[in-house]
Design a protein around this motif. Structure first.
Motif, mmCIF file in Angstrom:
data_model
loop_
_atom_site.group_PDB
_atom_site.id
_atom_site.type_symbol
_atom_site.label_atom_id
_atom_site.label_comp_id
_atom_site.label_asym_id
_atom_site.label_seq_id
_atom_site.Cartn_x
_atom_site.Cartn_y
_atom_site.Cartn_z
ATOM 1 N N THR A 47 0.790 -1.046 -0.005
ATOM 2 C CA THR A 47 0.160 0.055 0.025
ATOM 3 C C THR A 47 0.845 1.104 0.087
ATOM 4 O O THR A 47 1.570 1.426 0.865
ATOM 5 C CB THR A 47 -0.789 -0.074 1.237
ATOM 6 N N VAL A 48 0.600 2.090 -0.930
ATOM 7 C CA VAL A 48 1.307 3.419 -1.253
ATOM 8 C C VAL A 48 0.410 4.590 -0.804
ATOM 9 O O VAL A 48 -0.609 4.498 -1.181
ATOM 10 C CB VAL A 48 1.991 3.523 -2.533
ATOM 11 N N CYS A 49 1.001 5.401 0.235
ATOM 12 C CA CYS A 49 -0.013 6.400 0.651
ATOM 13 C C CYS A 49 0.594 7.657 -0.056
ATOM 14 O O CYS A 49 1.669 8.339 -0.102
ATOM 15 C CB CYS A 49 0.232 6.651 2.025
ATOM 16 N N ASN A 50 -0.352 8.460 -0.752
ATOM 17 C CA ASN A 50 -0.092 9.730 -1.566
ATOM 18 C C ASN A 50 -0.398 10.863 -0.587
ATOM 19 O O ASN A 50 -1.799 10.862 -0.333
ATOM 20 C CB ASN A 50 -0.726 9.654 -2.770
ATOM 21 N N ALA A 51 0.292 11.309 0.246
ATOM 22 C CA ALA A 51 -0.063 12.335 1.147
ATOM 23 C C ALA A 51 0.297 13.662 0.735
ATOM 24 O O ALA A 51 1.607 14.165 0.734
ATOM 25 C CB ALA A 51 0.652 12.214 2.460
ATOM 26 N N TYR A 100 -3.157 2.622 9.014
ATOM 27 C CA TYR A 100 -3.744 1.811 7.739
ATOM 28 C C TYR A 100 -2.736 0.794 6.930
ATOM 29 O O TYR A 100 -2.894 0.109 6.052
ATOM 30 C CB TYR A 100 -4.028 2.988 6.635
ATOM 31 N N LYS A 101 -1.619 0.510 7.731
ATOM 32 C CA LYS A 101 -0.574 -0.333 7.373
ATOM 33 C C LYS A 101 -0.016 -0.051 6.029
ATOM 34 O O LYS A 101 0.072 -0.652 5.080
ATOM 35 C CB LYS A 101 -1.100 -1.821 7.245
ATOM 36 N N VAL A 102 0.490 1.157 5.866
ATOM 37 C CA VAL A 102 1.034 1.817 4.686
ATOM 38 C C VAL A 102 2.388 1.300 4.631
ATOM 39 O O VAL A 102 3.192 1.342 5.463
ATOM 40 C CB VAL A 102 0.995 3.433 4.784
ATOM 41 N N ASP A 103 2.720 1.120 3.381
ATOM 42 C CA ASP A 103 4.313 0.478 3.157
ATOM 43 C C ASP A 103 5.117 1.615 2.797
ATOM 44 O O ASP A 103 6.282 1.344 2.638
ATOM 45 C CB ASP A 103 4.163 -0.679 1.938
ATOM 46 N N ALA A 104 4.748 2.605 1.931
ATOM 47 C CA ALA A 104 5.369 3.740 1.580
ATOM 48 C C ALA A 104 4.745 5.015 1.454
ATOM 49 O O ALA A 104 3.442 5.003 1.572
ATOM 50 C CB ALA A 104 6.035 3.372 0.300
ATOM 51 N N TYR A 105 5.346 6.156 1.681
ATOM 52 C CA TYR A 105 4.698 7.495 1.803
ATOM 53 C C TYR A 105 5.323 8.364 0.625
ATOM 54 O O TYR A 105 6.613 8.302 0.301
ATOM 55 C CB TYR A 105 4.897 8.262 3.210
ATOM 56 N N ILE A 106 4.217 8.894 -0.045
ATOM 57 C CA ILE A 106 4.734 9.978 -1.152
ATOM 58 C C ILE A 106 4.167 11.290 -0.389
ATOM 59 O O ILE A 106 2.978 11.360 -0.353
ATOM 60 C CB ILE A 106 4.124 9.594 -2.469
ATOM 61 N N VAL A 107 5.339 12.183 -0.208
ATOM 62 C CA VAL A 107 4.625 13.279 0.658
ATOM 63 C C VAL A 107 5.039 14.491 -0.200
ATOM 64 O O VAL A 107 6.318 14.872 -0.712
ATOM 65 C CB VAL A 107 5.465 13.365 1.886
ATOM 66 N N ARG A 108 3.937 15.270 -0.382
ATOM 67 C CA ARG A 108 4.233 16.839 -0.775
ATOM 68 C C ARG A 108 3.774 17.685 0.299
ATOM 69 O O ARG A 108 2.479 17.462 0.796
ATOM 70 C CB ARG A 108 3.081 17.100 -1.856
#
Lengths: 308, 182
Positions: A47-51, A100-108
């Protein structure tokens, strides 16, 4: 290759070999995007989180699609231009997302260093999708990739970046990345928008003269004039700026024959770049968008698969 | 360090491939509408050699391609080392073609499973067959080869090394003890 960085926050920990591997693998990702089935199962189950704490259309959708093309589940959090600020509220938000058990974050984020903060306490790989004026590494990678596509290599190439350097994370990231890959960078803009400190970076020179900047350049990048980041006093008038610094066919005559024109988008058409140049044969602006997806797929692969 | 046994000599590798080529022709009633796709790394030169043999036996040019299965592996989230992604090149339409997937060693079947997924994402061939130089057993998936150069019962503690002129300057199949390679 050097050690395998856990995050892509800027290019500090990245060796030229690893950066080249990202560009090389983007070739494969482009092939995937050209197939009837534009998807591979490489990140299935992750799961990748687009934050996104700051407005974005192309970067957010590009990352989202890239993650989906790699079969990752995508959780998109868009705070927009809200009052979310660096510090406790960012941390609280990230802690909620972590559950939410996210595996990676993309942060802006509008604050420089926000992605570093997330990297410090999330325990997961973080990709910086733009933090304030500081860095936008995947944009620089896709710019480098687009130039490499044109010339086969960045070695010995000159890239002129023209415009609002002061407020541009794209310019900073390119100034950090391109020399690592063997290119020279010329940063050019009106003196108030040209921080002298950037001239200390290896392989980077500064000038306020756009003709001098473009002379002998293999690629010319126009930067958006970031009016929303200016609190006045930097420029006389927009017309004055356009008269001197607009990337147009007249200016491009000073460049290498066959030089290409780039723009990280979104464009102020007929301000920092003329419409006919943006739409003309030298333009690789749409190619940049297409390459952005392939580069981001490659970055996700590098950060989420096989960490030493 | 020496191998436990030489399983195939250069001549035996050549003969095995010649026999496979004949079997391909027999099963497919010729070589029309066939394509050979080699799985990286050593499946690629094996596919090219089979294509040459089919061409000399039947007078038909059989197109060849190469397939990288890295992005289709089922263990990518667990691997410690990042696998290098290599080139996939299938410069012809798969539709209505019978594709022969070529690899050097058939072992657990997981590589073939990944290759089948990768292939189907590239198009819809009329059929897919599998040719391998060595079948060493220990299948973890219900997959079998249609053409086998050498059936080789092995222990899980053994390693089968295929060497080919194009990649290793010599043709041979060797059996090694895993311990000896550490």
């Amino acid at each position: 290759m050097g050690s395998h960085p856990r995050h892509l926050l800027d290019f500090q920990d990245w060796t030229p070999e690893r950066l080249t591997a990202i560009l090389d693998n983007a070739d494969t990702m482009l092939q995937v995007l050209d197939r009837p089935v534009k998807k591979v199962p490489a990140l299935q189950g992750l799961t990748v989180c687009n934050a996104f704490f700051e407005n974005s259309t192309r970067t957010r959708t590009s990352f989202e699609l890239a993650a989906r093309r790699m079969s990752a589940d995508v959780l998109t959090f868009a705070a927009g231009a809200s009052s979310v600020s660096k510090g406790e509220s960012l941390r609280d938000t990230m802690e909620v997302l972590t559950s939410y058990k996210v595996d990676a974050y993309i942060v802006r984020h509008h604050a420089a260093g926000a992605a570093h903060l997330v990297a410090r306490y999330s325990g997961k790989p973080v990709i910086n999708a733009g933090d304030g004026r500081r860095a936008h590494p995947t944009q620089a990678l896709l710019d480098a990739y687009t130039i490499r596509q044109e010339y086969g290599s960045l070695e010995g190439k000159t890239v002129a970046i023209i415009g609002d350097i002061r407020h541009s994370r794209v310019a900073r990231s390119n100034a950090e990345l391109l020399p690592k890959l063997g290119a020279k960078v010329v940063l050019c803009g009106p003196a108030p928008l040209l921080p002298a400190g950037l001239g200390a970076l290896p392989g980077v020179t500064l000038t306020t003269d756009p003709r001098e900047a473009v002379r002998g350049a293999h690629a010319v990048m126009a930067l958006r004039l970031q009016r929303e980041r200016m609190s006045g006093g930097f420029l006389g008038s927009l017309q004055e700026y356009a008269d001197t610094y607009q990337v147009n066919e007249t200016l491009m005559q000073e460049a290498e024959s066959g030089a290409v024109v780039l723009h990280p988008g979104p464009m102020n058409r007929d301000l920092e770049i003329s419409g006919d140049t943006a739409d003309g044969p030298r333009s690789r602006i749409l190619k940049q968008v297409e390459n952005g997806q392939a580069i981001r797929m490659s970055v996700l692969y590098h950060l989420l698969v096989g960490r030493n | 360090m020496t191998p436990k046994a030489i399983i195939l000599t250069p001549d035996e590798v050549r003969r095995a491939l010649t026999r496979i080529a004949h079997e391909i022709i027999e099963r497919n009633k010729g070589a029309e509408n066939l394509a050979l796709i080699g799985v990286h790394t050593r499946g690629i030169p094996l596919a090219r050699r089979l294509a040459e043999k089919l061409s000399s036996l039947e007078g038909v040019d059989v197109p060849t391609g190469m397939l990288d299965i890295t992005l289709y592996r089922d263990d990518l989230s667990e691997v410690a080392q990042q696998p290098i992604i290599r080139e996939t090149q299938v410069p012809f339409d798969l539709r209505d073609r019978r594709v022969i997937l070529v690899d050097d060693v058939l072992y657990t079947g997981r590589t073939v499973r990944a290759a089948l997924d990768a292939l189907i994402d590239l198009g819809r061939p009329a059929g897919i067959q599998l040719a391998v130089l060595v079948d060493r057993g220990h299948r973890e998936l219900p997959i079998r080869a249609d053409y086998v150069g050498k059936n080789l019962p092995t222990a899980a503690t053994e390693v089968v090394k295929v060497k080919l002129q194009e990649t290793d300057d010599v043709d041979s199949v060797e059996l090694w003890d895993m311990e000896a390679l550490r």
